[in-house]
Design an enzyme around this catalytic site. Structure first.
Site, PDB file in Angstrom:
ATOM      1  N   HIS A  26      -3.536   4.263   4.967  1.00 28.61           N
ATOM      2  CA  HIS A  26      -4.579   3.248   5.147  1.00 28.61           C
ATOM      3  C   HIS A  26      -5.936   3.792   4.679  1.00 28.61           C
ATOM      4  O   HIS A  26      -6.635   3.175   3.886  1.00 28.61           O
ATOM      5  CB  HIS A  26      -4.634   2.833   6.617  1.00 28.61           C
ATOM      6  CG  HIS A  26      -5.801   1.966   6.943  1.00 28.61           C
ATOM      7  ND1 HIS A  26      -5.878   0.654   6.536  1.00 28.61           N
ATOM      8  CD2 HIS A  26      -6.959   2.221   7.605  1.00 28.61           C
ATOM      9  CE1 HIS A  26      -7.028   0.138   6.949  1.00 28.61           C
ATOM     10  NE2 HIS A  26      -7.703   1.067   7.597  1.00 28.61           N
ATOM     11  N   TYR A  59       4.306   5.446  11.486  1.00 28.69           N
ATOM     12  CA  TYR A  59       4.673   4.051  11.788  1.00 28.69           C
ATOM     13  C   TYR A  59       5.531   3.356  10.743  1.00 28.69           C
ATOM     14  O   TYR A  59       5.915   2.219  10.926  1.00 28.69           O
ATOM     15  CB  TYR A  59       3.409   3.222  12.085  1.00 28.69           C
ATOM     16  CG  TYR A  59       2.364   3.235  10.985  1.00 28.69           C
ATOM     17  CD1 TYR A  59       2.480   2.398   9.877  1.00 28.69           C
ATOM     18  CD2 TYR A  59       1.258   4.084  11.058  1.00 28.69           C
ATOM     19  CE1 TYR A  59       1.533   2.411   8.873  1.00 28.69           C
ATOM     20  CE2 TYR A  59       0.299   4.098  10.051  1.00 28.69           C
ATOM     21  CZ  TYR A  59       0.435   3.266   8.968  1.00 28.69           C
ATOM     22  OH  TYR A  59      -0.513   3.272   7.974  1.00 28.69           O
ATOM     23  N   ARG A 118       0.874  -1.180   0.000  1.00 30.83           N
ATOM     24  CA  ARG A 118       0.000   0.000   0.000  1.00 30.83           C
ATOM     25  C   ARG A 118       0.906   1.223   0.000  1.00 30.83           C
ATOM     26  O   ARG A 118       1.528   1.543   1.005  1.00 30.83           O
ATOM     27  CB  ARG A 118      -0.905  -0.045   1.244  1.00 30.83           C
ATOM     28  CG  ARG A 118      -1.470   1.283   1.637  1.00 30.83           C
ATOM     29  CD  ARG A 118      -2.576   1.180   2.633  1.00 30.83           C
ATOM     30  NE  ARG A 118      -2.221   0.693   3.963  1.00 30.83           N
ATOM     31  CZ  ARG A 118      -1.520   1.360   4.880  1.00 30.83           C
ATOM     32  NH1 ARG A 118      -1.040   2.555   4.612  1.00 30.83           N
ATOM     33  NH2 ARG A 118      -1.289   0.831   6.062  1.00 30.83           N
TER      34      ARG A 118
HETATM   35  C1  TPP Z   1     -14.068  -6.950  12.182  1.00 34.19           C
HETATM   36  C2  TPP Z   1     -13.324  -5.665  12.061  1.00 34.19           C
HETATM   37  N1  TPP Z   1     -12.420  -5.330  13.004  1.00 34.19           N
HETATM   38  C3  TPP Z   1     -11.727  -4.178  12.901  1.00 34.19           C
HETATM   39  C4  TPP Z   1     -11.948  -3.318  11.855  1.00 34.19           C
HETATM   40  C5  TPP Z   1     -11.161  -2.001  11.748  1.00 34.19           C
HETATM   41  N2  TPP Z   1     -10.229  -2.103  10.638  1.00 34.19           N
HETATM   42  C6  TPP Z   1     -10.491  -1.526   9.450  1.00 34.19           C
HETATM   43  S1  TPP Z   1      -9.274  -1.822   8.334  1.00 34.19           S
HETATM   44  C7  TPP Z   1      -8.361  -2.679   9.444  1.00 34.19           C
HETATM   45  C8  TPP Z   1      -7.034  -3.268   9.051  1.00 34.19           C
HETATM   46  C9  TPP Z   1      -7.139  -4.182   7.880  1.00 34.19           C
HETATM   47  O1  TPP Z   1      -5.879  -4.597   7.457  1.00 34.19           O
HETATM   48  P1  TPP Z   1      -5.729  -5.608   6.281  1.00 34.19           P
HETATM   49  O2  TPP Z   1      -6.627  -6.778   6.488  1.00 34.19           O
HETATM   50  O3  TPP Z   1      -4.289  -5.894   6.129  1.00 34.19           O
HETATM   51  O4  TPP Z   1      -6.311  -4.822   5.023  1.00 34.19           O
HETATM   52  P2  TPP Z   1      -5.784  -3.426   4.397  1.00 34.19           P
HETATM   53  O5  TPP Z   1      -6.462  -2.334   5.152  1.00 34.19           O
HETATM   54  O6  TPP Z   1      -4.310  -3.395   4.539  1.00 34.19           O
HETATM   55  O7  TPP Z   1      -6.223  -3.450   2.983  1.00 34.19           O
HETATM   56  C10 TPP Z   1      -9.014  -2.739  10.672  1.00 34.19           C
HETATM   57  C11 TPP Z   1      -8.473  -3.432  11.848  1.00 34.19           C
HETATM   58  C12 TPP Z   1     -12.918  -3.705  10.907  1.00 34.19           C
HETATM   59  N3  TPP Z   1     -13.185  -2.943   9.854  1.00 34.19           N
HETATM   60  N4  TPP Z   1     -13.575  -4.881  11.010  1.00 34.19           N
END
Ligand code: TPP
Ligand code: MG
Length: 361
Positions: free
Chosen positions: A262, A271, A258
């Protein structure tokens, strides 16, 4: 054969087009037609412009929020290009490019991030589920679609996308285990973009690769250079064929990055180091794909400049339409949460109407 040669426990990553745009495994080049390749490239180019402009709109206070895609275009478009029209995409929230390739209109995607849920209402023939921010849910939903496809003999493969962080959620294991046990036609594409907000990939799991998690489900798994569009295409093609032929799911780990934040609420400089980002900028999936196309005589720098101008114009006009549409009527939230409103929702709607009558906004 591909899955045998790229056994995830042997830690070999599938790569066809290296970061400099050279073919490193010519025997695996899918030799796609000019038309197919340009459709893929043009989707990525539109996605890139739409991504950059979404950030600008959000910073101008004109868009609610947005999760940047920059750097992940090949992982998404390569996978989608390998599917059939009837196959399903079950996306999370960082899938602008995948959605565009599957036929979702940019106007709808923008409308959703503008804050209007109607943006999630796709045309009947577009086989894409709505944006779903609930991490991990994609795998269970796609497993359900895949199982239904199997029972009803529909010949439809369901592809779920999930992030590296998402693979630590229960639903990742539940959905894949279920689909594997029932030989349902599911393909899970992990977009390992190295970060789950501020949590690095190394903290998400002790496993050396995410692809090797396939071993526990008893299904093929493959780690792919996710910035290599040809490798993503080849891996997903093989995975979809495997799933469609009744052999069950496949797990693909797309190793990507990415490049942006985020979401528009995040500041990644807190970070992660600048050097890390710079290193990945060199591996940009668009640079190498463009070189491949130019080397083949399918594309030129002049055409690229023209396309960029066209995309900028188109994206600008699209966003103007979105702004003219505006936000959804709030009543719709009560009306369409379920097919029919529950007594609680009816009560809440009545309360909301009363609030409006009394001058609330
Ligand atoms: C069940 C749940 N827990 C927490 C969140 C908050 N949250 C949104 S994005 C994220 C991180 C996701 O990381 P990743 O799976 O690596 O996907 P990326 O954002 O890097 O595409 C979190 C913890 C959520 N959306 N859903
Ligand atoms: Mg991630």
């Amino acid at each position: 054969m591909l899955f045998k040669n790229y056994d995830p426990l042997k830690k070999k990553q599938l790569s066809i087009l290296d970061w400099k745009g050279n073919i490193v495994t010519p025997e695996l080049d899918p030799k796609l037609s000019k038309e197919e390749l340009l459709k893929m490239y043009k989707t990525m180019a539109l996605g890139r412009v739409a991504d950059i402009k979404a950030l600008q709109y959000q910073r101008q206070g004109r868009m609610l929020t947005y999760p940047p895609n920059r750097g992940q275009e090949a992982a998404q478009v390569g996978a989608m290009a390998a599917l059939e029209k009837q196959d399903w995409l079950v996306p999370a929230f960082r899938e602008l490019n995948a959605m565009l390739y599957k036929g979702v209109k940019l106007e709808q995607i923008y409308l959703y991030w503008f804050g209007n849920e109607w943006g999630n209402h796709f045309d009947e023939d577009v086989r894409v589920l709505p944006v779903n921010v609930i991490i991990g849910s994609q795998v269970n939903h796609a497993a359900g679609i895949a199982y239904a496809s199997k029972i009803l003999k529909k010949n439809e493969v369901a592809v779920a996308t999930i992030g590296d962080g998402g693979t630590s959620h229960g639903e990742f294991y539940e959905g894949l285990n279920f689909a594997a046990a029932f030989d349902a036609p599911l393909v899970v594409v992990i977009q390992n973009n190295q970060w789950a907000i501020s949590t690095p990939r190394s903290k998400a799991t002790k496993a050396e690769t995410l692809a090797q998690k396939a071993v526990a489900f008893g299904i093929p798994g493959i780690q792919v250079d996710g910035n290599d569009i040809l490798a993503m295409y080849v891996a997903t093609k093989e995975a979809a064929e495997h799933a469609r032929s009744g052999k069950g799911p496949v797990l693909i780990e797309a190793v990507t990055y990415r490049l942006g934040a985020h979401t528009t609420s995040d500041d990644p400089t807190i970070y992660r180091k600048d050097e890390e980002v710079k290193e990945w900028e060199l591996k940009d999936p668009m640079i190498r794909f463009k070189k491949y196309l130019i080397d083949k005589g399918f594309w030129s720098e002049e055409e690229d400049v023209k396309l960029d101008e066209e995309n900028n114009h188109y994206v600008g006009e699209t966003f103007k339409k979105v702004e003219a549409t505006g936000l959804a009527v709030l009543e719709d939230i009560f009306k369409y949460t379920y097919k029919e409103m529950t007594p609680q929702l009816l009560e809440q709607l009545a309360e909301y109407k009363k609030y409006l009558e009394e001058g609330g906004k």
